[in-house]
Design a protein around this motif. Structure first.
Motif, PDB file in Angstrom:
ATOM      1  N   GLY A  20     -17.218  18.880 -21.636  1.00  0.00           N
ATOM      2  CA  GLY A  20     -16.821  18.044 -20.506  1.00  0.00           C
ATOM      3  C   GLY A  20     -15.744  18.626 -19.616  1.00  0.00           C
ATOM      4  O   GLY A  20     -15.481  18.107 -18.538  1.00  0.00           O
ATOM      5  N   ALA A  21     -15.109  19.705 -20.041  1.00  0.00           N
ATOM      6  CA  ALA A  21     -14.049  20.332 -19.240  1.00  0.00           C
ATOM      7  C   ALA A  21     -14.652  21.393 -18.325  1.00  0.00           C
ATOM      8  O   ALA A  21     -15.526  22.155 -18.742  1.00  0.00           O
ATOM      9  CB  ALA A  21     -13.006  20.972 -20.148  1.00  0.00           C
ATOM     10  N   PRO A  22     -14.201  21.468 -17.073  1.00  0.00           N
ATOM     11  CA  PRO A  22     -14.753  22.457 -16.154  1.00  0.00           C
ATOM     12  C   PRO A  22     -14.360  23.890 -16.535  1.00  0.00           C
ATOM     13  O   PRO A  22     -13.241  24.142 -16.972  1.00  0.00           O
ATOM     14  CB  PRO A  22     -14.141  22.082 -14.803  1.00  0.00           C
ATOM     15  N   VAL A  23     -15.324  24.798 -16.392  1.00  0.00           N
ATOM     16  CA  VAL A  23     -15.107  26.222 -16.647  1.00  0.00           C
ATOM     17  C   VAL A  23     -15.734  26.989 -15.482  1.00  0.00           C
ATOM     18  O   VAL A  23     -16.791  26.607 -14.993  1.00  0.00           O
ATOM     19  CB  VAL A  23     -15.771  26.684 -17.969  1.00  0.00           C
ATOM     20  N   ALA A  33     -18.814  35.055 -22.547  1.00  0.00           N
ATOM     21  CA  ALA A  33     -17.862  35.833 -21.746  1.00  0.00           C
ATOM     22  C   ALA A  33     -17.014  34.918 -20.873  1.00  0.00           C
ATOM     23  O   ALA A  33     -15.792  35.103 -20.759  1.00  0.00           O
ATOM     24  CB  ALA A  33     -18.600  36.852 -20.887  1.00  0.00           C
ATOM     25  N   ALA A  34     -17.638  33.930 -20.244  1.00  0.00           N
ATOM     26  CA  ALA A  34     -16.909  33.004 -19.378  1.00  0.00           C
ATOM     27  C   ALA A  34     -15.920  32.169 -20.185  1.00  0.00           C
ATOM     28  O   ALA A  34     -14.777  31.961 -19.768  1.00  0.00           O
ATOM     29  CB  ALA A  34     -17.887  32.109 -18.630  1.00  0.00           C
ATOM     30  N   LEU A  35     -16.341  31.695 -21.363  1.00  0.00           N
ATOM     31  CA  LEU A  35     -15.446  30.899 -22.196  1.00  0.00           C
ATOM     32  C   LEU A  35     -14.273  31.725 -22.696  1.00  0.00           C
ATOM     33  O   LEU A  35     -13.129  31.274 -22.696  1.00  0.00           O
ATOM     34  CB  LEU A  35     -16.209  30.286 -23.370  1.00  0.00           C
ATOM     35  N   GLN A  36     -14.540  32.946 -23.117  1.00  0.00           N
ATOM     36  CA  GLN A  36     -13.446  33.788 -23.595  1.00  0.00           C
ATOM     37  C   GLN A  36     -12.474  34.116 -22.466  1.00  0.00           C
ATOM     38  O   GLN A  36     -11.268  34.119 -22.665  1.00  0.00           O
ATOM     39  CB  GLN A  36     -13.985  35.045 -24.252  1.00  0.00           C
ATOM     40  N   ALA A  37     -12.997  34.363 -21.263  1.00  0.00           N
ATOM     41  CA  ALA A  37     -12.125  34.628 -20.117  1.00  0.00           C
ATOM     42  C   ALA A  37     -11.273  33.403 -19.773  1.00  0.00           C
ATOM     43  O   ALA A  37     -10.162  33.534 -19.283  1.00  0.00           O
ATOM     44  CB  ALA A  37     -12.955  35.043 -18.900  1.00  0.00           C
ATOM     45  N   ALA A  38     -11.798  32.210 -20.090  1.00  0.00           N
ATOM     46  CA  ALA A  38     -11.064  30.964 -19.840  1.00  0.00           C
ATOM     47  C   ALA A  38     -10.120  30.613 -20.992  1.00  0.00           C
ATOM     48  O   ALA A  38      -9.457  29.581 -20.971  1.00  0.00           O
ATOM     49  CB  ALA A  38     -12.048  29.826 -19.603  1.00  0.00           C
ATOM     50  N   GLU A  74     -27.141  30.511 -28.862  1.00  0.00           N
ATOM     51  CA  GLU A  74     -26.006  31.430 -28.959  1.00  0.00           C
ATOM     52  C   GLU A  74     -25.366  31.588 -27.587  1.00  0.00           C
ATOM     53  O   GLU A  74     -26.029  31.944 -26.619  1.00  0.00           O
ATOM     54  CB  GLU A  74     -26.446  32.802 -29.477  1.00  0.00           C
ATOM     55  N   ALA A  75     -24.074  31.359 -27.521  1.00  0.00           N
ATOM     56  CA  ALA A  75     -23.348  31.472 -26.254  1.00  0.00           C
ATOM     57  C   ALA A  75     -23.373  32.906 -25.720  1.00  0.00           C
ATOM     58  O   ALA A  75     -23.311  33.125 -24.513  1.00  0.00           O
ATOM     59  CB  ALA A  75     -21.906  31.006 -26.426  1.00  0.00           C
ATOM     60  N   CYS A  76     -23.522  33.876 -26.617  1.00  0.00           N
ATOM     61  CA  CYS A  76     -23.528  35.276 -26.194  1.00  0.00           C
ATOM     62  C   CYS A  76     -24.862  35.694 -25.569  1.00  0.00           C
ATOM     63  O   CYS A  76     -24.956  36.769 -24.982  1.00  0.00           O
ATOM     64  CB  CYS A  76     -23.189  36.195 -27.367  1.00  0.00           C
TER      65      CYS A  76
END
Length: 92
Positions: A20-23, A33-38, A74-76
């Motif tokens: 629910g949180a914006p990324v 990659a986007a989650l790790q960068a965030a 898988e998120a990757c």
């Protein structure tokens, strides 16, 4: 922390949500990659308790499982899409 490299231009921004949180990610990159960068490291809860996150980052270990539309993926291996709703896997 600013991770930008001078002279390197990023692809267009892509907005999605995680629990629910914006990324904000960039076109062509994976959800992982986007989650790790965030700064997101905790991707799911382990069946026996505790947190799990990325391990191999190439789709072999399934440690980065997330839920999208009720399916576990898988998120990757999942490329960011505008408006994608990604959730943490919870057991129990």
């Amino acid at each position: 922390m600013d991770l930008r490299v001078p002279g390197v231009r990023r692809a267009a921004e892509v907005r999605f949500t995680f629990d629910g949180a914006p990324v904000v990610g960039h076109a062509g990159e994976t959800v992982l990659a986007a989650l790790q960068a965030a700064g997101v490291r905790r991707l799911r809860e382990a069946p026996a308790g505790g947190a799990r996150g990325a391990f191999c980052a190439m789709g072999l270990c399934q440690e980065c499982l997330v839920e999208v539309g009720g399916a576990r993926v898988e998120a990757c291996r999942l490329v960011v899409e505008e408006g994608l709703a990604v959730d943490r896997v919870r057991y129990g």
